[in-house]
Motif scaffolding. Sequence first.
Motif, PDB file in Angstrom:
ATOM      1  N   GLY A  24       0.812  -1.214   0.000  1.00 22.54           N
ATOM      2  CA  GLY A  24       0.000   0.000   0.000  1.00 22.54           C
ATOM      3  C   GLY A  24       0.848   1.268   0.000  1.00 22.54           C
ATOM      4  O   GLY A  24       2.059   1.250   0.208  1.00 22.54           O
ATOM      5  N   SER A  25       0.191   2.382  -0.221  1.00 13.40           N
ATOM      6  CA  SER A  25       0.891   3.667  -0.277  1.00 13.40           C
ATOM      7  C   SER A  25       1.105   4.226   1.126  1.00 13.40           C
ATOM      8  O   SER A  25       0.466   3.815   2.085  1.00 13.40           O
ATOM      9  CB  SER A  25       0.083   4.677  -1.096  1.00 13.40           C
ATOM     10  N   LYS A  26       1.998   5.165   1.226  1.00 11.12           N
ATOM     11  CA  LYS A  26       2.299   5.819   2.494  1.00 11.12           C
ATOM     12  C   LYS A  26       1.124   6.676   2.977  1.00 11.12           C
ATOM     13  O   LYS A  26       0.901   6.852   4.168  1.00 11.12           O
ATOM     14  CB  LYS A  26       3.553   6.710   2.317  1.00 11.12           C
ATOM     15  N   GLN A  27       0.340   7.168   2.028  1.00 12.45           N
ATOM     16  CA  GLN A  27      -0.716   8.130   2.354  1.00 12.45           C
ATOM     17  C   GLN A  27      -1.726   7.547   3.340  1.00 12.45           C
ATOM     18  O   GLN A  27      -2.242   8.251   4.195  1.00 12.45           O
ATOM     19  CB  GLN A  27      -1.430   8.573   1.082  1.00 12.45           C
ATOM     20  N   SER A  28      -1.950   6.239   3.231  1.00  7.69           N
ATOM     21  CA  SER A  28      -2.945   5.633   4.111  1.00  7.69           C
ATOM     22  C   SER A  28      -2.441   5.519   5.546  1.00  7.69           C
ATOM     23  O   SER A  28      -3.203   5.284   6.464  1.00  7.69           O
ATOM     24  CB  SER A  28      -3.315   4.235   3.590  1.00  7.69           C
ATOM     25  N   LYS A  29      -1.107   5.698   5.754  1.00  6.30           N
ATOM     26  CA  LYS A  29      -0.536   5.519   7.085  1.00  6.30           C
ATOM     27  C   LYS A  29       0.039   6.819   7.654  1.00  6.30           C
ATOM     28  O   LYS A  29       0.667   6.816   8.704  1.00  6.30           O
ATOM     29  CB  LYS A  29       0.575   4.460   7.039  1.00  6.30           C
ATOM     30  N   VAL A  30      -0.101   7.926   6.919  1.00  2.00           N
ATOM     31  CA  VAL A  30       0.543   9.174   7.330  1.00  2.00           C
ATOM     32  C   VAL A  30      -0.055   9.687   8.644  1.00  2.00           C
ATOM     33  O   VAL A  30      -1.252   9.571   8.904  1.00  2.00           O
ATOM     34  CB  VAL A  30       0.398  10.239   6.220  1.00  2.00           C
ATOM     35  N   GLU A  31       0.814  10.195   9.500  1.00  2.00           N
ATOM     36  CA  GLU A  31       0.395  10.789  10.761  1.00  2.00           C
ATOM     37  C   GLU A  31       0.309  12.306  10.599  1.00  2.00           C
ATOM     38  O   GLU A  31       0.901  12.890   9.698  1.00  2.00           O
ATOM     39  CB  GLU A  31       1.388  10.422  11.862  1.00  2.00           C
ATOM     40  N   ALA A  32      -0.428  12.926  11.507  1.00  2.00           N
ATOM     41  CA  ALA A  32      -0.623  14.386  11.421  1.00  2.00           C
ATOM     42  C   ALA A  32       0.717  15.110  11.467  1.00  2.00           C
ATOM     43  O   ALA A  32       1.564  14.839  12.314  1.00  2.00           O
ATOM     44  CB  ALA A  32      -1.513  14.846  12.586  1.00  2.00           C
ATOM     45  N   GLY A  33       0.907  16.006  10.529  1.00  2.00           N
ATOM     46  CA  GLY A  33       2.120  16.811  10.485  1.00  2.00           C
ATOM     47  C   GLY A  33       3.279  16.154   9.771  1.00  2.00           C
ATOM     48  O   GLY A  33       4.313  16.786   9.563  1.00  2.00           O
ATOM     49  N   GLU A  34       3.162  14.917   9.412  1.00  2.00           N
ATOM     50  CA  GLU A  34       4.265  14.219   8.734  1.00  2.00           C
ATOM     51  C   GLU A  34       4.277  14.601   7.264  1.00  2.00           C
ATOM     52  O   GLU A  34       3.249  14.621   6.603  1.00  2.00           O
ATOM     53  CB  GLU A  34       4.101  12.705   8.880  1.00  2.00           C
ATOM     54  N   GLN A  35       5.472  14.900   6.754  1.00  2.00           N
ATOM     55  CA  GLN A  35       5.610  15.262   5.349  1.00  2.00           C
ATOM     56  C   GLN A  35       5.691  14.010   4.496  1.00  2.00           C
ATOM     57  O   GLN A  35       6.441  13.088   4.782  1.00  2.00           O
ATOM     58  CB  GLN A  35       6.870  16.119   5.151  1.00  2.00           C
ATOM     59  N   VAL A  36       4.903  13.980   3.423  1.00  2.00           N
ATOM     60  CA  VAL A  36       4.861  12.827   2.527  1.00  2.00           C
ATOM     61  C   VAL A  36       5.251  13.286   1.133  1.00  2.00           C
ATOM     62  O   VAL A  36       4.708  14.257   0.605  1.00  2.00           O
ATOM     63  CB  VAL A  36       3.444  12.203   2.493  1.00  2.00           C
ATOM     64  N   LEU A  37       6.205  12.596   0.540  1.00  2.00           N
ATOM     65  CA  LEU A  37       6.606  12.893  -0.823  1.00  2.00           C
ATOM     66  C   LEU A  37       5.591  12.321  -1.803  1.00  2.00           C
ATOM     67  O   LEU A  37       4.869  11.365  -1.498  1.00  2.00           O
ATOM     68  CB  LEU A  37       7.990  12.316  -1.104  1.00  2.00           C
ATOM     69  N   ASN A  38       5.556  12.898  -2.977  1.00  2.00           N
ATOM     70  CA  ASN A  38       4.560  12.517  -3.966  1.00  2.00           C
ATOM     71  C   ASN A  38       4.603  11.029  -4.297  1.00  2.00           C
ATOM     72  O   ASN A  38       3.580  10.346  -4.332  1.00  2.00           O
ATOM     73  CB  ASN A  38       4.743  13.354  -5.241  1.00  2.00           C
ATOM     74  N   TRP A  39       5.826  10.493  -4.518  1.00  2.00           N
ATOM     75  CA  TRP A  39       5.924   9.087  -4.930  1.00  2.00           C
ATOM     76  C   TRP A  39       5.421   8.137  -3.846  1.00  2.00           C
ATOM     77  O   TRP A  39       4.987   7.017  -4.120  1.00  2.00           O
ATOM     78  CB  TRP A  39       7.372   8.731  -5.304  1.00  2.00           C
ATOM     79  N   GLN A  40       5.476   8.623  -2.593  1.00  2.00           N
ATOM     80  CA  GLN A  40       5.035   7.770  -1.492  1.00  2.00           C
ATOM     81  C   GLN A  40       3.524   7.624  -1.420  1.00  2.00           C
ATOM     82  O   GLN A  40       3.006   6.787  -0.682  1.00  2.00           O
ATOM     83  CB  GLN A  40       5.551   8.344  -0.161  1.00  2.00           C
ATOM     84  N   THR A  41       2.811   8.414  -2.174  1.00  2.00           N
ATOM     85  CA  THR A  41       1.344   8.317  -2.173  1.00  2.00           C
ATOM     86  C   THR A  41       0.836   7.230  -3.114  1.00  2.00           C
ATOM     87  O   THR A  41      -0.368   6.989  -3.199  1.00  2.00           O
ATOM     88  CB  THR A  41       0.725   9.658  -2.593  1.00  2.00           C
ATOM     89  N   TYR A  42       1.759   6.610  -3.856  1.00  2.00           N
ATOM     90  CA  TYR A  42       1.387   5.552  -4.789  1.00  2.00           C
ATOM     91  C   TYR A  42       1.751   4.177  -4.191  1.00  2.00           C
ATOM     92  O   TYR A  42       2.583   4.093  -3.283  1.00  2.00           O
ATOM     93  CB  TYR A  42       2.108   5.744  -6.128  1.00  2.00           C
ATOM     94  N   PRO A  43       1.157   3.102  -4.709  1.00  2.00           N
ATOM     95  CA  PRO A  43       1.526   1.760  -4.223  1.00  2.00           C
ATOM     96  C   PRO A  43       3.026   1.517  -4.386  1.00  2.00           C
ATOM     97  O   PRO A  43       3.635   1.929  -5.374  1.00  2.00           O
ATOM     98  CB  PRO A  43       0.713   0.822  -5.123  1.00  2.00           C
TER      99      PRO A  43
END
Length: 851
Positions: A24-43
């Motif tokens: 799965g992608s990082k986006q589903s596990k992101v915590e509040a305030g954590e920076q997520v890079l674009n590629w991490q939002t994909y599987p």
Amino acid sequence: MSSLSLSTVVAGDASIDWFQITTGSKQSKVEAGEQVLNWQTYPHTRQWIKPGGALLLARFLSASTRNAVLSYSLDSLHRVPPDRVIRSFIQLGAFPYSQAKGDRNKKIYRVYAYNGYDGPKAGSISPLHLNTDDADADLVVLDDSGNGFNNDESAWPAAVKEERSPAIIYKMSWPFAKGKLWEHVVARQNRQLVAVVGVNDLRLGGVHISRRLSWERTVRDFIWQFEHHSSLASLRQCAFLVVRFGVEGAILVSNRDQQREIFLFYDPELGEDDFGHFYPGSMLGIGTLFTATLAMYIDELGTEAVCRGVRRGLLSARELWKCGFGADPDRIDYDYSLPAYSFEENDSIEQILVSSMESKSVSAPVEIPENWSFLDDLAKGGLEQAAAYFVKYGHDPALDRVPMARYRNLRAIDRTEIESYKSIHNLIQEYLDSPKNNKPLAIAVFGSPGSGKSFGVTEVAESVAPGTLEKMEFNLSQFNATDDLISAFHRIRDVSLTGSIPLVFFDEFDSDFNGKLGWLKYFLAPIQDGAFRERETIHPLGKAIFVFAGGTCHTFEGFSNCEQKESDDRSNNQKSFKEVKGPDFVSRLRGFVNIKGPNPVDDDDAFFIIRRALLLRHLLTSKAKHLVAADKTLAIDTGVLRALLRVPVYKHGVRSIVALIEMSMLADRACYEPAALPSRSQMELHVDAEAFYNLVLRDALLSSQIEKIAEALHEKYRRDQKDRKPADDPAMQPWEQLDEKLRESNRAAARDIPAKLEALGYDFEATKGDVKPVSFSDEELERLAKMEHERWNRERIAAGWKPGPRDPERKRSPYLVSWERLTDDVKKWDREAVQGIPRAMADAGFHIYKK
């Protein structure tokens, strides 16, 4: 543990396997305030590169032995282009370790999908050449997957090209037994050749071997095909042929030692393809690991060594499937040391010699009877003992070696029932997996009243799709008009519209309605078209399973009038059957089951006692749970148990067994004893009460003399062992000084005598005066000896003993194996023991006579 001691060369078709995991992608596990890079939002996709084919085979062997294994050397697999070594692409997934309740949350990576290959864009691939070779190698292991190696002589090992005499293990795929290399080794080195092939590769080549029915049917199909199919001609010339059935079993043909022997290796708990039901997903490298393990056990090319290698190969392959590629997505890999594993404590593979023939007669066909069954061999070891032990303990050492089909609470051990149930299971599975098939699936079930027709089919269907079926029952003998059937169809349709799948039993579908078999014609259109007519309106039925349960006919053959012997009567019956649309109805059926039930179906049905045992164990442990101890032992009197197993007929089948248990006064008892039985008049409703009580009391008659018989058997043992064992051996002491456990063992042997006599067609009676001991034939003594060994096995297993090197402290014995695997010296002990039965019984006042 084995260790490969031969100088070994591994060669063949190689591949490089690219494994991929998508998470799965990082986006589903992101915590509040954590920076997520674009590629991490994909599987996320991860890849691993591992050796395949001959490369993997060599790696398995190299990791399992200290000796050098000569093969290919490829560095940096990811840099090897596909025009040099083909690539395969495999998608992995996280699966439950097993379907056991405690394992479902434990995840293991196994194969989810095979995504194909990549190779040269044009032309054929050039096989790899060995970096180092040995013309004097003792063992050459070849992996021929049909990708060019077999036709390029320059790539062959020197020991093969120069026609030395190494042992050769030749693993092949479809197309099997083809190419220059195969022709070369068969023509020049076949006496040292072990061919290994998967059964599905044989099937791809047009070799017709049944699938997922029974091991007995599989063996018969294979033997016929092996002897007659033209594409197997060269395989008949091998010293050994191993046909692998996934991880569940194998067939070995041995052409060594001046005879041809055919062995079956199987798991009584599993049929072909069943392992994956318990351990979801699939695995790559199963056949490769099997071959590597087989090589580990071939220190010398003999039948015993190859048999040992086949057993260990199956166990290693199972372990690979279980472990998969591990649970860590960052460390995907094989366990390369598996060929050297020891499986002494978990060896669930049974071995049976199916056929043996001297080499001068191998051209003659092997005769395996059409109805051959594993139970035939069990009968020689005593059916009643096996049945009684199973009821009491829930298992039996001899029965445990016989394949058994399990569907929820249903147990089937009769070969014909197993094959029928598995056919029905496969039909239902295929039907439910075909979403576009919205016509009813029609099957039929036959059996005498109370044989368990509804129960059997229901358990099979529910095992396929638990929670998705809704059972419905209609008794056609109670319908007075076609409107009743239309009403039933409406109710079926209503259930189908809710999303559930109706499992519909039409009981007594063969009853009369405006004449014999009058209901058949009204089912033709609904089954064929998936719809029924009500006046001018057509109503679709939807997906449903129709089960037609016979009421007046107890077998499918009887229903279709195939049992008539006089030609005129048969002709008339067939004409009548045609007039009532019988053939049209049968043509719409997709399967049928003849259920035998707890009573003998004819005078030759010796296995009814095993069917009874399966039923009795289930019914007694569910209806009298307080009689079952923590170790699952059932508290039941020996005489009562024998009567339940041996009473001639249960008048109403399974219903009578249930009634007899419910009529017994068991509520406040610690044991199912004679005093708990119902009165004779009440019992007469369901069995022959006099015959039942005679069986109960006969055991009491023998019990009064058990001590005397047991002492006589022990004294015979002391005489036989006088020159073999020291005088201070615990088993050689006089009866009065003998340890109580050993005295009880002799009593158990004495109590077992009636079952032994019954198996041979003998009975006994108390008499006065001198009694002349009966004389048994050599064949009868051999059967008695086998039964005595099986009794001893049961006694030891019940006491916690296990197979292994002799170690009384750890309760290990090398003799805790089947009769066939004993040496003649050990068999002699059992032969001597049973030779004492006639004199011991005569001295106790019992006359043994042939019934």
